[in-house]
Structures are given as C-alpha cells and as structure tokens.
Design a protein around this motif. Structure first.
Motif, PDB file in Angstrom:
ATOM      1  N   LYS A  58      80.660  65.486  22.418  1.00  0.00           N
ATOM      2  CA  LYS A  58      80.598  64.294  23.415  1.00  0.00           C
ATOM      3  C   LYS A  58      79.329  63.462  23.559  1.00  0.00           C
ATOM      4  O   LYS A  58      78.304  64.332  23.596  1.00  0.00           O
ATOM      5  N   ARG A  59      79.337  62.336  23.779  1.00  0.00           N
ATOM      6  CA  ARG A  59      78.288  61.279  24.141  1.00  0.00           C
ATOM      7  C   ARG A  59      78.775  60.118  24.584  1.00  0.00           C
ATOM      8  O   ARG A  59      79.810  59.929  24.721  1.00  0.00           O
ATOM      9  N   GLY A  60      77.760  59.531  25.269  1.00  0.00           N
ATOM     10  CA  GLY A  60      78.095  58.474  26.044  1.00  0.00           C
ATOM     11  C   GLY A  60      76.905  57.547  26.544  1.00  0.00           C
ATOM     12  O   GLY A  60      75.648  58.152  26.169  1.00  0.00           O
ATOM     13  N   VAL A  61      77.021  56.463  27.488  1.00  0.00           N
ATOM     14  CA  VAL A  61      75.674  55.841  27.885  1.00  0.00           C
ATOM     15  C   VAL A  61      76.012  55.435  29.383  1.00  0.00           C
ATOM     16  O   VAL A  61      77.217  55.201  29.619  1.00  0.00           O
ATOM     17  N   THR A  62      74.874  55.699  30.161  1.00  0.00           N
ATOM     18  CA  THR A  62      75.304  55.332  31.423  1.00  0.00           C
ATOM     19  C   THR A  62      73.890  54.589  31.894  1.00  0.00           C
ATOM     20  O   THR A  62      72.949  54.261  31.045  1.00  0.00           O
ATOM     21  N   ARG A  63      73.625  54.148  33.309  1.00  0.00           N
ATOM     22  CA  ARG A  63      72.581  53.672  33.597  1.00  0.00           C
ATOM     23  C   ARG A  63      72.121  54.225  34.887  1.00  0.00           C
ATOM     24  O   ARG A  63      72.845  54.777  35.732  1.00  0.00           O
ATOM     25  N   ALA A  64      70.854  54.240  35.300  1.00  0.00           N
ATOM     26  CA  ALA A  64      70.231  54.733  36.332  1.00  0.00           C
ATOM     27  C   ALA A  64      69.915  53.521  37.221  1.00  0.00           C
ATOM     28  O   ALA A  64      69.695  52.331  36.695  1.00  0.00           O
ATOM     29  N   SER A  65      70.124  53.497  38.811  1.00  0.00           N
ATOM     30  CA  SER A  65      69.858  52.508  39.432  1.00  0.00           C
ATOM     31  C   SER A  65      68.921  52.724  40.870  1.00  0.00           C
ATOM     32  O   SER A  65      69.122  53.991  41.359  1.00  0.00           O
ATOM     33  N   ALA A  66      68.537  51.825  41.510  1.00  0.00           N
ATOM     34  CA  ALA A  66      67.637  52.322  42.594  1.00  0.00           C
ATOM     35  C   ALA A  66      68.614  52.460  43.720  1.00  0.00           C
ATOM     36  O   ALA A  66      68.292  53.205  44.769  1.00  0.00           O
ATOM     37  N   ALA A  67      69.994  51.826  43.808  1.00  0.00           N
ATOM     38  CA  ALA A  67      70.746  52.142  44.718  1.00  0.00           C
ATOM     39  C   ALA A  67      70.885  53.753  44.974  1.00  0.00           C
ATOM     40  O   ALA A  67      71.408  54.185  46.020  1.00  0.00           O
ATOM     41  N   ARG A  68      70.920  54.425  43.822  1.00  0.00           N
ATOM     42  CA  ARG A  68      71.059  55.814  43.866  1.00  0.00           C
ATOM     43  C   ARG A  68      70.005  56.483  43.445  1.00  0.00           C
ATOM     44  O   ARG A  68      69.939  57.775  43.102  1.00  0.00           O
ATOM     45  N   ASP A  69      68.607  56.102  44.023  1.00  0.00           N
ATOM     46  CA  ASP A  69      67.557  56.656  43.761  1.00  0.00           C
ATOM     47  C   ASP A  69      67.255  57.312  42.267  1.00  0.00           C
ATOM     48  O   ASP A  69      66.478  58.472  42.215  1.00  0.00           O
ATOM     49  N   HIS A  70      67.808  56.296  41.385  1.00  0.00           N
ATOM     50  CA  HIS A  70      67.640  56.491  40.095  1.00  0.00           C
ATOM     51  C   HIS A  70      68.074  57.753  39.477  1.00  0.00           C
ATOM     52  O   HIS A  70      67.761  58.172  38.270  1.00  0.00           O
ATOM     53  N   THR A  71      68.918  58.578  40.201  1.00  0.00           N
ATOM     54  CA  THR A  71      69.754  59.787  39.760  1.00  0.00           C
ATOM     55  C   THR A  71      71.155  59.098  38.918  1.00  0.00           C
ATOM     56  O   THR A  71      71.411  58.259  39.359  1.00  0.00           O
ATOM     57  N   VAL A  72      71.456  60.118  37.920  1.00  0.00           N
ATOM     58  CA  VAL A  72      72.365  59.945  37.306  1.00  0.00           C
ATOM     59  C   VAL A  72      73.585  60.949  37.273  1.00  0.00           C
ATOM     60  O   VAL A  72      73.043  62.290  37.316  1.00  0.00           O
ATOM     61  N   LYS A  73      74.679  60.603  37.327  1.00  0.00           N
ATOM     62  CA  LYS A  73      75.845  61.664  37.124  1.00  0.00           C
ATOM     63  C   LYS A  73      76.779  61.114  36.081  1.00  0.00           C
ATOM     64  O   LYS A  73      76.972  59.997  35.892  1.00  0.00           O
ATOM     65  N   VAL A  74      76.991  62.250  35.236  1.00  0.00           N
ATOM     66  CA  VAL A  74      78.113  61.922  34.260  1.00  0.00           C
ATOM     67  C   VAL A  74      79.003  63.002  34.337  1.00  0.00           C
ATOM     68  O   VAL A  74      78.942  64.025  34.243  1.00  0.00           O
ATOM     69  N   GLU A  75      80.443  62.405  34.264  1.00  0.00           N
ATOM     70  CA  GLU A  75      81.775  63.219  34.334  1.00  0.00           C
ATOM     71  C   GLU A  75      81.958  63.406  32.758  1.00  0.00           C
ATOM     72  O   GLU A  75      82.405  62.565  31.974  1.00  0.00           O
ATOM     73  N   VAL A  76      82.084  64.782  32.383  1.00  0.00           N
ATOM     74  CA  VAL A  76      82.338  65.157  30.943  1.00  0.00           C
ATOM     75  C   VAL A  76      83.676  65.810  31.013  1.00  0.00           C
ATOM     76  O   VAL A  76      83.826  66.753  31.698  1.00  0.00           O
ATOM     77  N   HIS A  77      84.726  65.326  30.275  1.00  0.00           N
ATOM     78  CA  HIS A  77      85.955  65.857  30.079  1.00  0.00           C
ATOM     79  C   HIS A  77      86.283  66.083  28.586  1.00  0.00           C
ATOM     80  O   HIS A  77      85.555  65.768  27.568  1.00  0.00           O
ATOM     81  N   GLY A  78      87.387  66.653  28.232  1.00  0.00           N
ATOM     82  CA  GLY A  78      87.717  66.983  27.048  1.00  0.00           C
ATOM     83  C   GLY A  78      87.045  68.094  26.136  1.00  0.00           C
ATOM     84  O   GLY A  78      86.915  68.382  25.040  1.00  0.00           O
ATOM     85  N   LEU A  79      86.533  69.264  27.135  1.00  0.00           N
ATOM     86  CA  LEU A  79      85.798  70.355  26.705  1.00  0.00           C
ATOM     87  C   LEU A  79      86.642  71.557  26.510  1.00  0.00           C
ATOM     88  O   LEU A  79      87.872  71.694  27.187  1.00  0.00           O
ATOM     89  N   ARG A  80      86.442  72.665  25.953  1.00  0.00           N
ATOM     90  CA  ARG A  80      87.311  73.927  25.823  1.00  0.00           C
ATOM     91  C   ARG A  80      86.917  74.602  27.073  1.00  0.00           C
ATOM     92  O   ARG A  80      85.847  74.645  27.526  1.00  0.00           O
ATOM     93  N   PRO A  81      87.864  75.247  27.708  1.00  0.00           N
ATOM     94  CA  PRO A  81      87.806  76.100  28.856  1.00  0.00           C
ATOM     95  C   PRO A  81      86.797  77.557  28.466  1.00  0.00           C
ATOM     96  O   PRO A  81      86.774  77.828  27.304  1.00  0.00           O
ATOM     97  N   ASN A  82      85.976  77.916  29.384  1.00  0.00           N
ATOM     98  CA  ASN A  82      85.517  79.155  29.178  1.00  0.00           C
ATOM     99  C   ASN A  82      84.346  79.078  27.930  1.00  0.00           C
ATOM    100  O   ASN A  82      84.269  80.110  27.103  1.00  0.00           O
ATOM    101  N   SER A  83      83.764  78.041  27.839  1.00  0.00           N
ATOM    102  CA  SER A  83      83.021  77.841  26.748  1.00  0.00           C
ATOM    103  C   SER A  83      81.468  77.181  27.127  1.00  0.00           C
ATOM    104  O   SER A  83      81.378  76.604  27.968  1.00  0.00           O
ATOM    105  N   ARG A  84      80.464  77.811  26.409  1.00  0.00           N
ATOM    106  CA  ARG A  84      79.149  77.295  26.693  1.00  0.00           C
ATOM    107  C   ARG A  84      79.063  76.041  25.864  1.00  0.00           C
ATOM    108  O   ARG A  84      79.331  75.773  24.674  1.00  0.00           O
ATOM    109  N   TYR A  85      78.205  75.141  26.506  1.00  0.00           N
ATOM    110  CA  TYR A  85      77.729  74.070  25.795  1.00  0.00           C
ATOM    111  C   TYR A  85      76.420  73.722  26.421  1.00  0.00           C
ATOM    112  O   TYR A  85      75.796  74.178  27.268  1.00  0.00           O
ATOM    113  N   TRP A  86      75.772  72.925  25.488  1.00  0.00           N
ATOM    114  CA  TRP A  86      74.390  72.411  25.712  1.00  0.00           C
ATOM    115  C   TRP A  86      74.398  70.887  25.778  1.00  0.00           C
ATOM    116  O   TRP A  86      75.108  70.186  25.415  1.00  0.00           O
TER     117      TRP A  86
END
Length: 455
Positions: A58-86
């Motif tokens: 999975k890959r994607g693009v997002t942006r940080a903003s001062a409104a959220r103190d430059h923090t970034v959150k990304v929801e990732v779906h479509g992964l396999r259950p009970n699995s390790r990812y990096w």
C-alpha cells in the motif's frame, strides 16, 4: 525542545521526523499510521510486507498542516489479518524511521504489552524500551500517557509549568515523543490507547477537575477542549471516540473504556457507554472478553491512614450503581478480564458480586509515577509490606498487591488462560535500567478466579 510558540500554533520542529513514527487501533484489515513533520510538501507513505520494502502493498500521499500541529494520520485498509507489516513516510528525499505494526487477528495465542502512568518528571521510560524488544500483537495503554503538571524530580518537562492551553498540551506531547524509549515502543508495535485524567488534569471529568481553578486557568471547557485536541493530534488513535472494541479472531475481544469524557457526579460511564458496554460484553462471541479500564473496578477499602479516606471515589467505588449494573449483566459468563492502570501499584483481583467472583482484574503498576513508598517517603519494600498485608486483610478479593515497584506488564491470552506478568525496572531514574519479570498470575478459562504462576 523548541522555543516558545504562540497559543494554538504548531510546536517548532528542528528535524523532519524528530518525533518518530507510530501505529495504532489495529483492525483485521488495516491500521492507523502516525507521524509529525513540519513541511508544506507532500508526505508520502508506504506499507510493506517486508522490512526492506521489497514488497510494498500500500502507498499513498497526504499532507501535514498547522491546524493539526503538523501531525499526520493515515488510515490503511486492505491488509491481511494477523499479519506483520512495515511502514515509513517520505518528504522529498528525507525518509522517516521505519515502523513495524500488526493487524488484528489471532493464531493460538495473543501477547500484549500493558502500560500506564508515565510521568516524565518522575523518571525514565526504560519499560517502554523493554516492550519494544518483545514479540507482541499490540501495546495496550490504559491512560496517563502524559502528565500535565510541572515538577522536576528526575527530568524537567516542557513547557516549564502546568499545561492549560492548546500550546501547552501540544508541547508536552511533543516532549514525550522525543524520548528514545517512547519512539522505540511506537516504532515496534501498534498501540491501543485510552486516556485517564492526567492527559487533561488530575481527577478530571466532563464537568471539571478539583485542581482546576477558573480564576487562574480559565474555563474548564476551554482547557478540556485544548487537552482533547492535542491528544487526538499526537496519539495514534482514531479521532473522536476512545470507547471502542477490537476483535482478535475468536480468541479475544478488547473493549476500551473512556472513563473521563462522560463522567459526572453520578456516573463514571454515562448512560450510552454503559448500555454499549453491557451489550458488548453479553453478546460478544469471543472466548475471552478483555476490558481496557483506566481506574480500578474492584472495591478497595483503604486501611486507616492519616489524611486518606476509607475509599477512593475517583475509582469505580465512587459509582457503585454503574459497577453493579455492569457486573450483574455478566450473568454466568466468567471470562471477562479487566485490565487497569491508574493506582501506581500491582494487583491481581477477583471481582465479586454478591459474594461470588464474576470477573478478574489485573492492574499494571506505574511506569514512573510515584508509588506508595515514594508518597509515604519510605524506602521500597519496608513500611509498604505492612500496608500490603492490611490491604489484603481488608480486601480478601485482592489476591496479590505490590505497592512499590515501577514497570510494565505483558498479557498472554490462550484458549485455556489469560496470564499477566509484571516486569519491574531496577531504577526508574536510569534510562538504561534493567527490567525483569517479578510476578505472574493467571485466570483459567470459565473460572473468574486468579492464581499465582510460579516464576
């Protein structure tokens, strides 16, 4: 930390990814990713099935903003259950540290870290570093991830005063995420967190805090909103709701409670959360129902001590009607295990209703916040030994009490048992302190009883 900033604006960062990376709230098909980066450029992210990113899924693009103190959150779906990812983030040619995470699910067992009460001023977070090295499905944080107050016993916090404004809370969260052990545990494991009181103010509720003074601190609602905003910006949790349930296959569910947001003078849960909790515990089909519970649900009769009341009304003891309704709803189900923090000590309890145990409760000690020996100004394992004996005599449902040590816990869940191990740091003042397993208790399936496990 960086210099002063105006109220409500971003804390200045001196490095692109100086606050590390984190993941949280794992689902069977996905996970939440977090970082902070001060940039106007695109923030790219990748999730890989291997640590070398040879198989990016999975890959994607997002942006940080001062409104959220430059923090970034990304929801990732479509992964396999009970699995390790990096995962990692990238801004131009600058790449973040690599984080590791795991989706929800289960094989034959689950392993969690369990933590609470991390006071920056009171010590170092070697317990987090210990958990970062363990093979875990997730880390359960039961609250007091940050402390809003100001003291300088071991380390000096930023800002150099108690937190009241949005700027204050943002700076305190930012400080914590510069700690190497905090960064290590977040980079190693997904976190499932709820808050307790010190994310805003001592003994907080929806209607106030006994240490909040409107004359000097302003309206409580304004302060609480600031603390809440900073928490959701800086923590790897989904925005808006901390009372939620996670499913780990047929083996276990984990229901996280929010015992502050809906609390008033008459209820610890609020009607909607109480009804939801009862419905969840009575209809869930998993073999074990785990409950992330920030304050002690077992009754606690306090031995006579100067200046102390006979019970603690900030715990479920202050809301017996809520407790009775929840415990009565369990009926004949005997596989509910409450996981608790807050009280800066280690406990294994049988949660009784009408003289019979209907659940068990395991309480993790504080990571660094002062325990009974420090509060009573006694050397560890001296005067507290007598107090432990008095507590167990007054509270026979408490099968284990240890009042002095600091550290973390691990929880192992199998079809046959749930086992809590307490791991204590040798010296909370030492950032490189050793950590060692000290006690183990377990609940066997369908018993609602707890028993010691030999080391």
């Amino acid at each position: 930390m960086g210099g002063a900033v105006s109220t409500g604006t971003a804390h200045a960062a001196s490095a692109v990814f100086e606050h590390g990376v984190a993941s949280g709230d794992p689902l069977p098909d996905g996970v939440l990713l977090w970082t902070r980066v001060v940039t106007s450029a695109a923030v790219r992210w990748e999730v890989s099935a291997d640590p070398h990113f040879l198989h990016v899924v999975k890959r994607g693009v997002t942006r940080a903003s001062a409104a959220r103190d430059h923090t970034v959150k990304v929801e990732v779906h479509g992964l396999r259950p009970n699995s390790r990812y990096w995962y990692r983030f990238r801004v131009g040619n600058v790449v973040s540290p690599v984080g590791r995470t795991k989706t929800a699910g289960c094989g034959s067992e689950l392993n969690f870290g369990v933590v609470s009460c991390a006071n920056w001023s009171a010590g170092h977070f070697a317990g987090y570093g210990f958990l970062a090295q363990q093979d875990l499905d997730a880390v359960i944080h039961l609250g007091d991830y940050v402390y809003e107050g100001y003291s300088t016993e071991v380390r000096v916090p930023d800002p150099p005063h108690k937190c009241v404004t949005l700027e204050d809370y943002r700076r305190r969260h930012a400080l914590y995420k510069t700690d190497r052990h905090v960064q290590a545990v977040h980079a190693a494991h997904a976190m499932i967190a709820t808050w307790d009181d010190h994310e805003s103010a001592d003994n907080a509720s929806s209607i106030g805090s006994p240490v909040h003074d409107p004359a000097t601190d302003g309206p409580w609602g304004t302060r609480l909103a600031a603390a809440t905003q900073a928490y959701y910006e800086w923590m790897p949790v989904r925005d808006g709701k901390l009372d939620r349930t996670f499913h780990f296959g047929d083996l276990a569910s984990l229901t996280m409670l929010d015992l502050r947001s809906y609390r008033t003078g008459t209820t610890i849960l609020g009607a909607a959360q109480r009804d939801w909790l009862i419905s969840t515990l009575t209809t869930d089909g998993a073999r074990w129902q785990l409950v992330g519970n920030s304050v002690m649900i077992s009754p606690f009769r306090i031995p006579p001590l100067p200046g102390l009341p006979p019970s603690n009304p900030d715990q479920w003891d202050g809301f017996p009607a809520d407790r009775e309704r929840v415990l009565k709803a369990l009926g004949g189900r005997k596989n509910t295990v409450f996981l608790t923090g807050d009280i800066h000590s280690s406990w294994a309890c049988e949660v009784s209703l009408d003289g019979a145990s209907v659940a068990t409760e395991y309480i993790v000690t504080s990571l660094t916040s002062d325990n009974f020996d420090e509060l009573l100004k006694m050397p560890p394992r001296t005067g507290s030994l007598q107090l432990e004996a008095q507590i167990m005599a007054l509270n026979p449902h408490a099968k284990f009490v240890e009042l002095d040590s600091h550290g973390v816990s691990t929880l192992r869940v199998t079809a046959d048992e749930v086992r809590m191990d307490w791991h204590y740091v040798a010296d909370k003042r030492d950032p490189d302190s050793t950590v060692a397993r000290a006690h183990s208790f377990r609940t066997r399936h369908n018993t609602a009883l707890t028993e010691r496990v030999p080391l």
